[in-house]
Design a protein around this motif. Structure first.
Motif, PDB file in Angstrom:
ATOM      1  N   ALA A 151       0.857  -1.179   0.000  1.00 58.53           N
ATOM      2  CA  ALA A 151       0.000   0.000   0.000  1.00 58.53           C
ATOM      3  C   ALA A 151       0.899   1.237   0.000  1.00 58.53           C
ATOM      4  O   ALA A 151       2.075   1.156   0.387  1.00 58.53           O
ATOM      5  CB  ALA A 151      -0.900   0.008   1.232  1.00 58.53           C
ATOM      6  N   ILE A 152       0.357   2.360  -0.451  1.00 60.25           N
ATOM      7  CA  ILE A 152       1.095   3.623  -0.424  1.00 60.25           C
ATOM      8  C   ILE A 152       0.202   4.690   0.205  1.00 60.25           C
ATOM      9  O   ILE A 152      -0.945   4.887  -0.217  1.00 60.25           O
ATOM     10  CB  ILE A 152       1.537   4.070  -1.829  1.00 60.25           C
ATOM     11  CG1 ILE A 152       2.378   2.983  -2.502  1.00 60.25           C
ATOM     12  CG2 ILE A 152       2.328   5.379  -1.743  1.00 60.25           C
ATOM     13  CD1 ILE A 152       2.840   3.333  -3.906  1.00 60.25           C
ATOM     14  N   LEU A 153       0.730   5.374   1.204  1.00 66.24           N
ATOM     15  CA  LEU A 153       0.026   6.459   1.881  1.00 66.24           C
ATOM     16  C   LEU A 153       0.839   7.736   1.690  1.00 66.24           C
ATOM     17  O   LEU A 153       2.021   7.776   2.051  1.00 66.24           O
ATOM     18  CB  LEU A 153      -0.146   6.156   3.372  1.00 66.24           C
ATOM     19  CG  LEU A 153      -0.727   4.780   3.719  1.00 66.24           C
ATOM     20  CD1 LEU A 153      -0.846   4.628   5.229  1.00 66.24           C
ATOM     21  CD2 LEU A 153      -2.073   4.583   3.056  1.00 66.24           C
ATOM     22  N   ALA A 154       0.224   8.755   1.124  1.00 70.92           N
ATOM     23  CA  ALA A 154       0.905  10.035   0.900  1.00 70.92           C
ATOM     24  C   ALA A 154       0.529  10.996   2.017  1.00 70.92           C
ATOM     25  O   ALA A 154      -0.651  11.323   2.188  1.00 70.92           O
ATOM     26  CB  ALA A 154       0.517  10.607  -0.458  1.00 70.92           C
ATOM     27  N   VAL A 155       1.521  11.426   2.785  1.00 76.35           N
ATOM     28  CA  VAL A 155       1.317  12.364   3.893  1.00 76.35           C
ATOM     29  C   VAL A 155       1.892  13.705   3.447  1.00 76.35           C
ATOM     30  O   VAL A 155       3.103  13.847   3.301  1.00 76.35           O
ATOM     31  CB  VAL A 155       2.006  11.868   5.179  1.00 76.35           C
ATOM     32  CG1 VAL A 155       1.711  12.809   6.340  1.00 76.35           C
ATOM     33  CG2 VAL A 155       1.556  10.445   5.505  1.00 76.35           C
ATOM     34  N   GLN A 156       1.000  14.687   3.229  1.00 78.06           N
ATOM     35  CA  GLN A 156       1.401  15.912   2.561  1.00 78.06           C
ATOM     36  C   GLN A 156       0.945  17.149   3.330  1.00 78.06           C
ATOM     37  O   GLN A 156      -0.172  17.187   3.847  1.00 78.06           O
ATOM     38  CB  GLN A 156       0.782  15.947   1.157  1.00 78.06           C
ATOM     39  CG  GLN A 156       1.170  14.758   0.281  1.00 78.06           C
ATOM     40  CD  GLN A 156       2.561  14.869  -0.279  1.00 78.06           C
ATOM     41  OE1 GLN A 156       2.875  15.791  -1.036  1.00 78.06           O
ATOM     42  NE2 GLN A 156       3.428  13.927   0.083  1.00 78.06           N
ATOM     43  N   GLY A 157       1.803  18.169   3.341  1.00 77.22           N
ATOM     44  CA  GLY A 157       1.444  19.434   3.955  1.00 77.22           C
ATOM     45  C   GLY A 157       2.516  19.944   4.889  1.00 77.22           C
ATOM     46  O   GLY A 157       3.420  19.201   5.304  1.00 77.22           O
ATOM     47  N   PRO A 158       2.449  21.226   5.263  1.00 78.62           N
ATOM     48  CA  PRO A 158       3.503  21.826   6.102  1.00 78.62           C
ATOM     49  C   PRO A 158       3.653  21.182   7.479  1.00 78.62           C
ATOM     50  O   PRO A 158       4.704  21.309   8.096  1.00 78.62           O
ATOM     51  CB  PRO A 158       3.067  23.302   6.220  1.00 78.62           C
ATOM     52  CG  PRO A 158       1.642  23.339   5.773  1.00 78.62           C
ATOM     53  CD  PRO A 158       1.454  22.213   4.831  1.00 78.62           C
ATOM     54  N   ARG A 159       2.618  20.468   7.953  1.00 75.65           N
ATOM     55  CA  ARG A 159       2.727  19.785   9.245  1.00 75.65           C
ATOM     56  C   ARG A 159       3.087  18.309   9.100  1.00 75.65           C
ATOM     57  O   ARG A 159       3.029  17.557  10.067  1.00 75.65           O
ATOM     58  CB  ARG A 159       1.422  19.918  10.035  1.00 75.65           C
ATOM     59  CG  ARG A 159       1.187  21.285  10.676  1.00 75.65           C
ATOM     60  CD  ARG A 159       0.049  21.224  11.690  1.00 75.65           C
ATOM     61  NE  ARG A 159       0.269  20.164  12.672  1.00 75.65           N
ATOM     62  CZ  ARG A 159      -0.596  19.174  12.920  1.00 75.65           C
ATOM     63  NH1 ARG A 159      -1.734  19.091  12.255  1.00 75.65           N
ATOM     64  NH2 ARG A 159      -0.324  18.248  13.832  1.00 75.65           N
TER      65      ARG A 159
END
Length: 367
Positions: A151-159
């Motif tokens: 599986a692939i989980l994309a964790v994105q953003g300034p935090r």
């Protein structure tokens, strides 16, 4: 464990989690994936990535492994970008092209060693990329389709740094590099990549460990985000989507993706055609269009300069950040259109003025 097929669509290992969150689903690349979640939808999810942190389940993306003596050199002889420019532990955006220069797929190559490369193609194109690599592979090189092993989980953003640090995952590695680590009992590859224009990571985990990692992210306050927000975010950055802005009919030269081509390499699929097109000049070029009036452009809408049709949109959406309609469009080179010029998009029979620009439409700090 492999993905379940329902009505001919594969499901992510996180499907039940998405259902519990009130997700609205859509078919994408042969998979049933969350488009948006209850309680805010695309606009809220888009804002969470631009302002804080969001997580996308992108397990539909393909996974393939190339192994054997000289595997990296073999991949380098097939795909466009120059894999010799990076070192083990780094990743690279690259393209698989047909002999006529059309794009079979755009993908990320993870260089594990000289003898092992892990590839992440697009969902719908994985089987074809694997087929072509297998057909070209010399003796001793194996290509394995591992699409539903991970599986692939994309964790994105300034935090995103804060969220992953709280989980004990590494975050200080360079853009387009990856670290193999663990989250409890789960093996995790943490790569500094993404498709949103924000600082972020993509986590590659074993299929059976996906729920554990997802639950850990949600417990940290990371906002679940669907493919609707993923599309508005990538369009604001001008990132191409295969099948729309890149395709068998749209070459890297036309799509302004020549930066992902190792022009000095002696061999890669489609080299002769692409070198010739670059030398002659593309007959059309992918440009950005920002509406000055009201309307939401979509793909396959005609673009005009006066009464003359000069091109067609490939992607279009409403920009939640700029609060205007934006689009990517293939514009005829002969039209002589320059950045800053005004054109018109035919939106369902109504011509709406737009300004030609070069993406990104918004400024972020991806690195």
């Amino acid at each position: 464990m492999s993905g379940e097929v329902t009505d001919a669509l594969f499901r992510s290992p996180l499907h039940e989690r998405h259902v519990a969150l009130g997700a609205k689903f859509a078919a994408f690349g042969g998979w049933e994936m969350p488009l948006e979640y209850a309680g805010g939808g695309v606009l809220r999810e888009h804002a969470s990535v631009r302002e804080a942190v969001g997580a996308f389940d992108v397990s539909h993306l393909g996974k393939a492994r190339v192994r054997g003596a000289g595997a990296a050199d073999f991949v380098n002889s097939c795909l466009t970008n120059d894999l010799s420019r990076i070192k083990p532990g780094q990743a690279q955006y690259t393209l698989a092209c047909a002999e006529d220069g059309g794009v079979i797929d755009d993908l990320i190559a993870y260089l594990i060693s000289d003898d092992e490369v892990f590839l992440i193609p697009n969902a719908a194109n994985t089987a074809e990329v694997v087929r072509r690599l297998a057909a070209a592979a010399p003796e001793g090189i194996t290509i394995n389709d591992e699409h539903r092993m991970y599986a692939i989980l994309a964790v994105q953003g300034p935090r995103s740094i804060e969220a992953l640090t709280h989980l004990g995952l590494p975050t200080d590695h360079d853009y387009m590099s990856f670290v193999q680590t663990r989250l409890g009992e789960a093996g995790v590859i943490v790569c500094r990549t993404g498709y949103t224009g924000e600082h972020g990571y993509e986590l590659v985990v074993a299929w059976d460990d996906a729920v554990t990692v997802w639950d850990s992210l949600v417990a940290e306050g990371v906002q679940p985000c669907g493919l609707g927000a993923r599309d508005t975010l990538r369009t604001e950055m001008g990132y191409p989507l295969h099948g729309q802005d890149l395709s068998r009919e749209i070459t890297p030269v036309q799509a302004r993706s020549g930066w992902a081509v190792g022009w000095d390499k002696p061999a890669f699929w489609g080299r002769e055609a692409l070198v010739a097109e670059k030398a002659a000049g593309a007959r059309r070029t992918l440009r950005g269009l920002e509406l000055t009036g009201r309307g939401i452009p979509r793909g396959h809408m005609a673009v005009y300069a006066g009464d003359q049709a000069i091109g067609e949109t490939t992607s279009g959406t409403f920009s939640p950040t700029k609060k205007v309609g934006i689009a990517l469009a293939l514009i005829d080179t002969a039209a002589g259109v320059a950045d800053g010029d005004l054109v018109e998009i035919d939106i369902r029979g109504r011509k709406v003025e737009a300004r030609v620009t070069r993406p990104p439409f918004v400024r972020t700090s991806v690195r």
